[in-house]
Scaffold this active site. Sequence first.
Site, PDB file in Angstrom:
ATOM      1  N   LYS A   1      40.477  36.818  39.408  1.00 28.43           N
ATOM      2  CA  LYS A   1      39.877  35.596  39.951  1.00 28.43           C
ATOM      3  C   LYS A   1      39.693  34.540  38.867  1.00 28.43           C
ATOM      4  O   LYS A   1      39.808  33.348  39.137  1.00 28.43           O
ATOM      5  CB  LYS A   1      38.542  35.925  40.624  1.00 28.43           C
ATOM      6  CG  LYS A   1      38.697  36.586  41.977  1.00 28.43           C
ATOM      7  CD  LYS A   1      37.386  36.696  42.720  1.00 28.43           C
ATOM      8  CE  LYS A   1      36.492  37.749  42.153  1.00 28.43           C
ATOM      9  NZ  LYS A   1      35.295  37.991  42.980  1.00 28.43           N
TER      10      LYS A   1
ATOM     11  N   ARG B   1      44.774  50.200  42.541  1.00 31.72           N
ATOM     12  CA  ARG B   1      44.710  48.826  43.027  1.00 31.72           C
ATOM     13  C   ARG B   1      46.108  48.400  43.464  1.00 31.72           C
ATOM     14  O   ARG B   1      47.107  48.915  42.978  1.00 31.72           O
ATOM     15  CB  ARG B   1      44.164  47.871  41.961  1.00 31.72           C
ATOM     16  CG  ARG B   1      45.072  47.667  40.774  1.00 31.72           C
ATOM     17  CD  ARG B   1      44.455  46.725  39.758  1.00 31.72           C
ATOM     18  NE  ARG B   1      44.221  45.401  40.312  1.00 31.72           N
ATOM     19  CZ  ARG B   1      43.583  44.444  39.668  1.00 31.72           C
ATOM     20  NH1 ARG B   1      43.082  44.663  38.465  1.00 31.72           N
ATOM     21  NH2 ARG B   1      43.417  43.266  40.214  1.00 31.72           N
TER      22      ARG B   1
ATOM     23  N   GLU C   1      32.320  40.091  44.859  1.00 29.05           N
ATOM     24  CA  GLU C   1      31.523  39.034  44.217  1.00 29.05           C
ATOM     25  C   GLU C   1      31.949  37.702  44.830  1.00 29.05           C
ATOM     26  O   GLU C   1      33.144  37.410  44.899  1.00 29.05           O
ATOM     27  CB  GLU C   1      31.764  39.012  42.711  1.00 29.05           C
ATOM     28  CG  GLU C   1      30.919  37.957  42.005  1.00 29.05           C
ATOM     29  CD  GLU C   1      31.219  37.854  40.513  1.00 29.05           C
ATOM     30  OE1 GLU C   1      30.437  37.185  39.814  1.00 29.05           O
ATOM     31  OE2 GLU C   1      32.231  38.422  40.060  1.00 29.05           O
TER      32      GLU C   1
END
Length: 560
Positions: free
Chosen positions: A288, A278, A58
């Site tokens: 973020k 992750r 994104e």
Amino acid sequence: MSDALDLGTKPTEAKVNNAPKGGKGSKGAKGNKGGGANYNINLVNAKDGEVVTRFPPEPSGYLHIGHAKAALLNQYFAQAYHGKLIIRFDDTNPSKEKMEFQDAILEDLELLGIKGDVVTYSSDYFQQMYDYCIQLIKDGKAYADDTPVEQMRYERTEGIASHRRERTVEENLTVFQAMTDATEEGLKNCIRAKISMTTPNKALRDPVIYRCNLTPHHRTGNKWKVYPTYDFCCPIVDSVEGVTHALRTIEYRDRNAQYEWMLKALGLRKVYIWDFSRISFVKTLLSKRKLQWFVDQKLVTGWDDPRFPTVRGVRRRGMTIEGLRTFILGQGPSKNILNFDWSLIWATNKKVIDPVAPRHVAVIKQNVVKINIEGGPAESYTEEKPKHKKNPDVGIKKIVYSSEIYIDQDDAQTFKEDEEVTLMDWGNAIMKTIHKDGDTVTGIDAVLNLEGDFRKTEKKVTWLAATDEATPAVLVDFDYLITKEKLAETDDVADFVNPHTEFKTPALADLNVREMKEGDIIQFERKGYYRLDTPYSEGSPAVFFTIPDGKVVQKYGAKK
């Protein structure tokens, strides 16, 4: 190195064991002989030449090392099976997204050696996704809901069906049109998939798939007032674009059933999912939203702050692209969840920089000690010496010799009168008289003894000629931005901010520093590795950031 492993890496990079090899009719990557990362994950129905993977960031922030792992692994398996990698920007939330982030992500991916076979945008498929939403409504598999957000969250948690769940198809279509037109009534609603409100998997409890947003989109402007959610968009675009295998991090695991439901409900082609862990580090933010908070609060200099885990941040701190790639590929596509200490990745980086980092000298300015050397040169002079004793290809540097030199206070504190000490890159000297003010050494008188045997001295110290060539510098070290080992999603980051994370030490460096460029990586002997962040200019010191070497437990670089 096999074609499968050649991801634009340099020959000097550490090779990851067990490189997957695609082959005709291959059902998965082969290997895992001899230890190392295990790439033998057996991608379901993976056929050589037909595998398509994707990396869908994104554009709402800069690329961080967690994204880098996802991008590298998706590229890895696309190349392993001689397939295709799609870089797709998931631009479905105009409130957060900017062209600045999009451009920066592409630049950082290129630096990592990652280039998609094609770059696409979720916004390219807005009309298709809109039509698919209408299809779900008409099929009785989606409904419009104006339940307030907090109440909806409570009902989903408790498994309580919305009072709007049984609206008629006609009513739902009418409300969706009102949402499309952004009317007062439309803005109160969202569209939810009608799956189940009693399933233990809360991701399946009628998730929101469309919502209103009046913020202009950075690509489509004001054309749309309704936008799909990621959970609706992702499976649709994956299927439409021909993705065969969606490799994504394990926190999406509970939403895999939701992903599969969307494809089945819309009659779209199946996409296989592989979850991998992750990459995360202690006392480090990868959210973020939380990183943006630090930027907004001006607690950091920006998304490239050396305390940030963004690709730009760790590069500014001194992480090399080769070191970053080697570390990430070394972890492989494992599902094991690990919270790494930063010392591990910095140790990998050290293996890259140590053979090529020029060696230089700096002394700490505070309480710097001047040594008067009897037998030293009547006038200062300069000699050329190798920048790296073990690697002559690194080049040569200038060393100034003088009868007055500077050494660190810490070194001077260890000397005894009449002790013979080796001055590195020069020879031995005997410390005759040590002047003190209390416990602080204020000066030393010494006698040069070039015939002395350096093998017999206990102390080998760095030094700097006390001349005008001594160059002002600042050595900057850092600590973690947060004090908690691992923040929970519900934690307020403001409660765990470390108030002191930057430490500046004025120093004097050798004259070669004046010729260095931003980004140069060096070693100040006996002090460590540094990256030049701000070059020297008349009246302004050179600013160097410490590069952790992995030898000690790091607090994101600051030594305990």
